[in-house]
Enzyme design. Structure first.
Site, PDB file in Angstrom:
ATOM      1  N   ALA A 109     -34.759  34.833 -33.849  1.00  0.00           N
ATOM      2  CA  ALA A 109     -33.305  34.745 -33.973  1.00  0.00           C
ATOM      3  C   ALA A 109     -32.704  36.084 -33.607  1.00  0.00           C
ATOM      4  O   ALA A 109     -33.389  37.113 -33.634  1.00  0.00           O
ATOM      5  CB  ALA A 109     -32.899  34.388 -35.409  1.00  0.00           C
ATOM      6  N   TYR A 165     -22.627  36.114 -36.699  1.00  0.00           N
ATOM      7  CA  TYR A 165     -24.027  35.712 -36.913  1.00  0.00           C
ATOM      8  C   TYR A 165     -24.076  34.353 -37.638  1.00  0.00           C
ATOM      9  O   TYR A 165     -24.776  33.430 -37.204  1.00  0.00           O
ATOM     10  CB  TYR A 165     -24.752  36.793 -37.727  1.00  0.00           C
ATOM     11  CG  TYR A 165     -26.097  36.367 -38.266  1.00  0.00           C
ATOM     12  CD1 TYR A 165     -27.215  36.259 -37.441  1.00  0.00           C
ATOM     13  CD2 TYR A 165     -26.256  36.087 -39.625  1.00  0.00           C
ATOM     14  CE1 TYR A 165     -28.450  35.868 -37.953  1.00  0.00           C
ATOM     15  CE2 TYR A 165     -27.482  35.706 -40.142  1.00  0.00           C
ATOM     16  CZ  TYR A 165     -28.575  35.591 -39.302  1.00  0.00           C
ATOM     17  OH  TYR A 165     -29.788  35.202 -39.810  1.00  0.00           O
TER      18      TYR A 165
HETATM   19  N1  LIG Z   1     -33.503  38.555 -42.161  1.00  0.00           N
HETATM   20  C1  LIG Z   1     -32.790  37.885 -43.064  1.00  0.00           C
HETATM   21  O1  LIG Z   1     -32.308  38.469 -44.049  1.00  0.00           O
HETATM   22  C2  LIG Z   1     -32.555  36.422 -42.918  1.00  0.00           C
HETATM   23  C3  LIG Z   1     -31.745  35.768 -43.866  1.00  0.00           C
HETATM   24  C4  LIG Z   1     -31.543  34.392 -43.727  1.00  0.00           C
HETATM   25  C5  LIG Z   1     -32.122  33.697 -42.681  1.00  0.00           C
HETATM   26  N2  LIG Z   1     -32.868  34.365 -41.769  1.00  0.00           N
HETATM   27  C6  LIG Z   1     -33.433  33.599 -40.658  1.00  0.00           C
HETATM   28  O2  LIG Z   1     -34.848  33.589 -40.796  1.00  0.00           O
HETATM   29  C7  LIG Z   1     -35.460  33.547 -39.498  1.00  0.00           C
HETATM   30  C8  LIG Z   1     -36.467  34.666 -39.361  1.00  0.00           C
HETATM   31  O3  LIG Z   1     -35.767  35.902 -39.540  1.00  0.00           O
HETATM   32  P1  LIG Z   1     -36.523  37.310 -39.530  1.00  0.00           P
HETATM   33  O4  LIG Z   1     -35.872  38.145 -40.567  1.00  0.00           O
HETATM   34  O5  LIG Z   1     -37.982  37.100 -39.515  1.00  0.00           O
HETATM   35  O6  LIG Z   1     -36.047  37.871 -38.098  1.00  0.00           O
HETATM   36  P2  LIG Z   1     -36.566  39.153 -37.317  1.00  0.00           P
HETATM   37  O7  LIG Z   1     -37.528  39.924 -38.143  1.00  0.00           O
HETATM   38  O8  LIG Z   1     -35.350  39.831 -36.764  1.00  0.00           O
HETATM   39  O9  LIG Z   1     -37.392  38.500 -36.117  1.00  0.00           O
HETATM   40  C9  LIG Z   1     -36.750  37.775 -35.114  1.00  0.00           C
HETATM   41  C10 LIG Z   1     -37.624  37.834 -33.873  1.00  0.00           C
HETATM   42  O10 LIG Z   1     -36.914  37.165 -32.804  1.00  0.00           O
HETATM   43  C11 LIG Z   1     -37.020  37.975 -31.633  1.00  0.00           C
HETATM   44  N3  LIG Z   1     -35.927  37.773 -30.701  1.00  0.00           N
HETATM   45  C12 LIG Z   1     -34.618  38.079 -30.861  1.00  0.00           C
HETATM   46  N4  LIG Z   1     -33.932  37.816 -29.727  1.00  0.00           N
HETATM   47  C13 LIG Z   1     -34.841  37.335 -28.829  1.00  0.00           C
HETATM   48  C14 LIG Z   1     -34.761  36.906 -27.479  1.00  0.00           C
HETATM   49  N5  LIG Z   1     -33.607  36.909 -26.785  1.00  0.00           N
HETATM   50  N6  LIG Z   1     -35.882  36.448 -26.873  1.00  0.00           N
HETATM   51  C15 LIG Z   1     -37.076  36.457 -27.538  1.00  0.00           C
HETATM   52  N7  LIG Z   1     -37.217  36.862 -28.810  1.00  0.00           N
HETATM   53  C16 LIG Z   1     -36.111  37.299 -29.447  1.00  0.00           C
HETATM   54  C17 LIG Z   1     -36.966  39.386 -32.181  1.00  0.00           C
HETATM   55  O11 LIG Z   1     -37.381  40.322 -31.224  1.00  0.00           O
HETATM   56  P3  LIG Z   1     -36.745  41.822 -31.272  1.00  0.00           P
HETATM   57  O12 LIG Z   1     -37.202  42.410 -32.575  1.00  0.00           O
HETATM   58  O13 LIG Z   1     -37.305  42.469 -30.064  1.00  0.00           O
HETATM   59  O14 LIG Z   1     -35.253  41.633 -31.248  1.00  0.00           O
HETATM   60  C18 LIG Z   1     -37.885  39.274 -33.391  1.00  0.00           C
HETATM   61  O15 LIG Z   1     -39.242  39.444 -33.058  1.00  0.00           O
HETATM   62  C19 LIG Z   1     -34.304  33.621 -38.486  1.00  0.00           C
HETATM   63  O16 LIG Z   1     -33.939  32.322 -38.098  1.00  0.00           O
HETATM   64  C20 LIG Z   1     -33.167  34.218 -39.282  1.00  0.00           C
HETATM   65  O17 LIG Z   1     -31.899  33.864 -38.782  1.00  0.00           O
HETATM   66  C21 LIG Z   1     -33.127  35.708 -41.867  1.00  0.00           C
END
Ligand SMILES: NC(=O)c1ccc[n+]([C@@H]2O[C@H](COP(=O)([O-])OP(=O)(O)OC[C@H]3O[C@@H](n4cnc5c(N)ncnc54)[C@H](OP(=O)(O)O)[C@@H]3O)[C@@H](O)[C@H]2O)c1
Length: 312
Positions: free
Chosen positions: A63, A128
């Protein structure tokens, strides 16, 4: 379904992606992608990735998660968070695969005083949140076999998150000002991956019956509730081995005293009743989950000190 399902894991280097890889790799054939192999903002690349993988299950942990930067990059946020999930859903439907996707508490405006239900009306306060809501809608429009898990305040042993930021700042500073008027359930990437694994395994084994009885959207967070300030205080109280003997003072402040580009909801609490009733799954309380992550970090630190070879 053969005994080793083919799983396409998208966002494999992210916080949740890394833990999904750990949870699923024993009994699945995993095809893992992240930004180095696919640009999710490019629909052709997304389609080609799924068709080449021919998966039984797509786990989408990718994401655009830079909440504040999204305010000035709405097109990129929409491409990754809204358009790409829609294409994943179309490709999953075409292949008869299961799509698992994550969404966020930020689809809500935080105005409710009790935990948000899946049936409550979303009203995102920031770009977002709007992009993630549009992603949910893209998947629902396509239909098929999908699971959307809305979660909140994700952190873990890996990646960019509040816990790792607090541990770094706690070693660097004497005192910290932390927002005390936003409430939610910090949810560890480890707990999310375990729960996802239990549910996907059950779905593949036919444990939950036909798709119409399990497909859809469910909230999935750790139990309990705390403010960011309370979370920070608990981290400092429980993470002593990781703080090099430091113990910063934590000062509570209001959201108004911490101006940032994107507004956040005041009440981010999600009800997990549907998850419990539908799948018989409950995540640990946020305090137990925090202890588990701190334990993992402490072990890695000990391992790094004892044996530099283990780091290679
Ligand atoms: N983090 C939170 O607090 C939170 C809260 C609620 C829900 N969520 C949801 O939970 C899920 C997992 O979140 P997370 O915290 O694990 O996210 P994260 O650590 O930011 O990981 C997201 C991954 O997606 C990759 N990505 C982003 N843009 C991309 C693109 N254009 N092409 C290919 N890859 C891409 C990122 O690469 P880069 O690192 O290179 O950008 C990263 O490896 C997501 O759906 C998020 O919306 C997260």
């Amino acid at each position: 379904m053969n005994s080793r399902p083919r799983i396409l894991l998208v966002g494999a280097y992210g916080q949740v992606g890394v833990e999904l890889l750990r949870s699923f790799s024993d009994e699945s054939e995993i095809i893992a992608h992240d930004r180095d192999t696919v640009d999710l903002a490019d629909p052709d690349q997304v389609r080609a990735m799924v068709r080449a993988a021919a998966p039984d299950v797509i786990l989408n942990a990718a994401a655009y998660t830079a909440v504040d930067r999204a305010e000035s990059e709405p097109e990129q946020a929409m491409a990754v968070n809204a358009q790409a999930p829609g294409i994943l859903a179309e490709e999953a439907l075409r292949k008869g695969a299961l799509l698992v996707h994550y969404s966020t508490d930020y689809v809500f405006d935080g105005s409710k005083t009790s935990p948000w239900l899946e049936t409550d009306e979303p009203n995102p306060l920031n770009v977002y949140g709007a992009s993630k809501l549009a992603g949910e809608q893209s998947i629902r429009q396509v239909g098929g076999k999908y699971l959307i898990f809305r979660t909140s305040w994700v952190y873990g042993p890996h990646g960019h998150n509040f816990l790792l930021t607090m541990l770094r700042l706690g070693r660097e500073r004497e005192s910290l000002d932390i927002v005390d008027d936003q409430f939610g359930a910090p949810t560890s990437s480890i707990e999310l991956a375990h729960a996802t694994h239990a549910i996907v395994s059950g779905v593949l084994a036919g444990q939950f019956g036909v798709a119409s009885s399990w497909a859809g959207l469910c909230h999935m967070t750790c139990g309990g509730s705390v403010s960011w300030c309370g979370f920070a205080r608990t981290i400092f109280a429980r993470a002593q081995p990781l703080l090099d003997g430091k113990m910063p003072t934590v000062n509570p402040i209001s959201s108004c005293e911490y101006p940032i580009p994107a507004r956040r909801p005041q009440n981010s609490l999600l009800s997990n009743e549907k998850l419990r009733a539908r799948f018989g799954v409950s995540l640990a309380t946020w305090e137990s989950a925090l202890d588990e992550v701190l334990h993992r970090l402490t072990l890695s630190k000990q391992l790094a000190c004892d044996s530099p070879i283990a780091l290679i």
